[in-house]
Scaffold this motif. Structure first.
Motif, short mmCIF file in Angstrom:
data_model
loop_
_atom_site.label_atom_id
_atom_site.label_comp_id
_atom_site.label_asym_id
_atom_site.label_seq_id
_atom_site.Cartn_x
_atom_site.Cartn_y
_atom_site.Cartn_z
N VAL A 1 36.49 -4.62 -5.69
CA VAL A 1 35.74 -5.03 -6.88
C VAL A 1 35.91 -6.53 -7.11
N SER A 2 37.13 -7.00 -6.99
CA SER A 2 37.41 -8.42 -7.19
C SER A 2 36.67 -9.28 -6.17
N MET A 3 36.69 -8.87 -4.92
CA MET A 3 36.00 -9.62 -3.87
C MET A 3 34.50 -9.69 -4.15
N ASN A 4 33.93 -8.57 -4.56
CA ASN A 4 32.48 -8.55 -4.85
C ASN A 4 32.12 -9.45 -6.02
N LYS A 5 32.99 -9.50 -7.01
CA LYS A 5 32.70 -10.32 -8.21
C LYS A 5 32.96 -11.79 -8.02
N TYR A 6 34.04 -12.15 -7.30
CA TYR A 6 34.55 -13.52 -7.35
C TYR A 6 34.52 -14.31 -6.04
N ASN A 7 34.28 -13.68 -4.90
CA ASN A 7 34.21 -14.45 -3.65
C ASN A 7 33.02 -15.39 -3.68
N GLY A 8 33.23 -16.60 -3.13
CA GLY A 8 32.10 -17.52 -3.01
C GLY A 8 32.23 -18.73 -3.90
N SER B 1 55.02 -20.28 6.22
CA SER B 1 56.38 -19.96 5.81
C SER B 1 56.47 -18.52 5.30
N ILE B 2 55.50 -18.12 4.50
CA ILE B 2 55.50 -16.75 3.94
C ILE B 2 55.38 -15.72 5.05
N ILE B 3 54.40 -15.89 5.93
CA ILE B 3 54.19 -14.92 7.01
C ILE B 3 55.38 -14.91 7.97
N ASN B 4 55.93 -16.07 8.29
CA ASN B 4 57.10 -16.13 9.18
C ASN B 4 58.32 -15.45 8.56
N ASN B 5 58.50 -15.59 7.25
CA ASN B 5 59.65 -14.96 6.59
C ASN B 5 59.44 -13.47 6.38
N LEU B 6 58.26 -13.07 5.92
CA LEU B 6 58.02 -11.66 5.64
C LEU B 6 57.80 -10.83 6.90
N LYS B 7 57.28 -11.47 7.95
CA LYS B 7 56.97 -10.79 9.22
C LYS B 7 55.77 -9.86 9.10
N PHE B 8 54.90 -10.10 8.12
CA PHE B 8 53.63 -9.37 8.02
C PHE B 8 52.64 -10.27 7.28
N ASP B 9 51.35 -9.92 7.43
CA ASP B 9 50.31 -10.71 6.77
C ASP B 9 49.34 -9.85 5.96
N ASN B 10 49.70 -8.58 5.74
CA ASN B 10 48.79 -7.68 5.02
C ASN B 10 49.07 -7.67 3.52
N PHE B 11 49.01 -8.88 2.95
CA PHE B 11 49.08 -9.02 1.51
C PHE B 11 47.83 -9.75 1.06
N LYS B 12 47.47 -9.55 -0.19
CA LYS B 12 46.25 -10.14 -0.73
C LYS B 12 46.45 -11.64 -0.95
N ARG B 13 45.34 -12.37 -0.81
CA ARG B 13 45.43 -13.81 -1.04
C ARG B 13 44.14 -14.33 -1.63
N ILE B 14 44.30 -15.36 -2.45
CA ILE B 14 43.15 -16.07 -3.02
C ILE B 14 43.30 -17.53 -2.64
N GLY C 1 35.96 -25.78 -6.18
CA GLY C 1 35.24 -24.79 -6.97
C GLY C 1 34.99 -23.48 -6.25
N LYS C 2 35.15 -23.43 -4.94
CA LYS C 2 34.91 -22.20 -4.17
C LYS C 2 36.19 -21.38 -4.10
N LEU C 3 36.03 -20.06 -4.07
CA LEU C 3 37.16 -19.12 -3.92
C LEU C 3 36.92 -18.23 -2.72
N ARG C 4 38.00 -17.84 -2.06
CA ARG C 4 37.94 -16.83 -1.01
C ARG C 4 39.07 -15.85 -1.28
N ILE C 5 38.70 -14.60 -1.44
CA ILE C 5 39.66 -13.52 -1.67
C ILE C 5 39.68 -12.66 -0.42
N ARG C 6 40.87 -12.38 0.09
CA ARG C 6 41.02 -11.59 1.30
C ARG C 6 42.15 -10.57 1.13
#
Length: 186
Positions: A179-186, A116-129, A98-103
């Motif tokens: 805005v999304s983080m403020n509304k939905y994190n937690g 796998s995603i980070i190793n293939n893309l070679k970056f980690d600056n994408f949004k994740r939930i 039931g908990k969500l974390r948006i970063r």
């Protein structure tokens, strides 16, 4: 254009398991926004449409969880995406059901699909939930736990968090990540 990737495993035997919450959120987004997710392309099942005024591609990689990066790399290269317009949704055993974390960005942690995603893309600056699925109890094997279905008493919480995840993605696309983080994190 945004690409929204829900992580999971292909095959009926994995439907509605803890590890497939990313696929479940894609299904909700597709239904809520009238997007057909039925084209096989880029080692995935995809659907193209709009959320608000933005073009989006909804993605369910078909490579199995631990190779998810192969599919996303193919999509990233083909569409020449801005990393900040990628959103990945996946299960997290370190969060209660039931908990969500948006970063905005981050490491893979212990999640093999994200590795796998980070190793293939070679970056980690994408949004994740991250969608909480809880931890195994009493020494239960982690793999069998994440491939198990939710208990009856968890269903209300998980269904609510899946819908909230879809709303959070819509908010990211329409109003921005803060805005999304403020509304939905937690």
């Amino acid at each position: 254009m945004y690409v929204v990737v829900g992580l999971g495993n292909p095959g009926k035997q994995y439907d509605k398991t803890r590890h497939n919450v990313g696929f479940d959120v894609i299904d909700i987004l597709a239904k809520d926004n009238n997007i057909q997710v039925n084209k096989i392309k880029h080692k995935a099942i995809i659907g193209e449409g709009r959320i608000g005024t933005e073009k989006v591609i909804l993605v369910k990689p078909q490579t199995f969880m631990n190779l998810s990066g192969q599919s996303l790399l193919d999509i990233y290269s083909f569409y020449k995406l801005d990393p900040e317009n990628i959103i990945v949704i996946y299960d997290d055993i370190d969060l209660d059901v039931g908990k969500l974390r948006i970063r905005k960005k981050g490491s893979a942690g212990t999640h093999n699909g994200m590795r796998s995603i980070i190793n293939n893309l070679k970056f980690d600056n994408f949004k994740r939930i991250r969608v909480g699925v809880s931890r195994p109890q009493n020494g239960q094997d982690l793999a069998s736990f994440v491939l198990s279905k939710f208990k009856k008493e968890e269903m209300d919480s998980i269904n609510e968090s899946l819908q909230r995840s879809a709303y959070a993605i819509e908010a990211i696309i329409k109003e921005g990540i803060d805005v999304s983080m403020n509304k939905y994190n937690g």
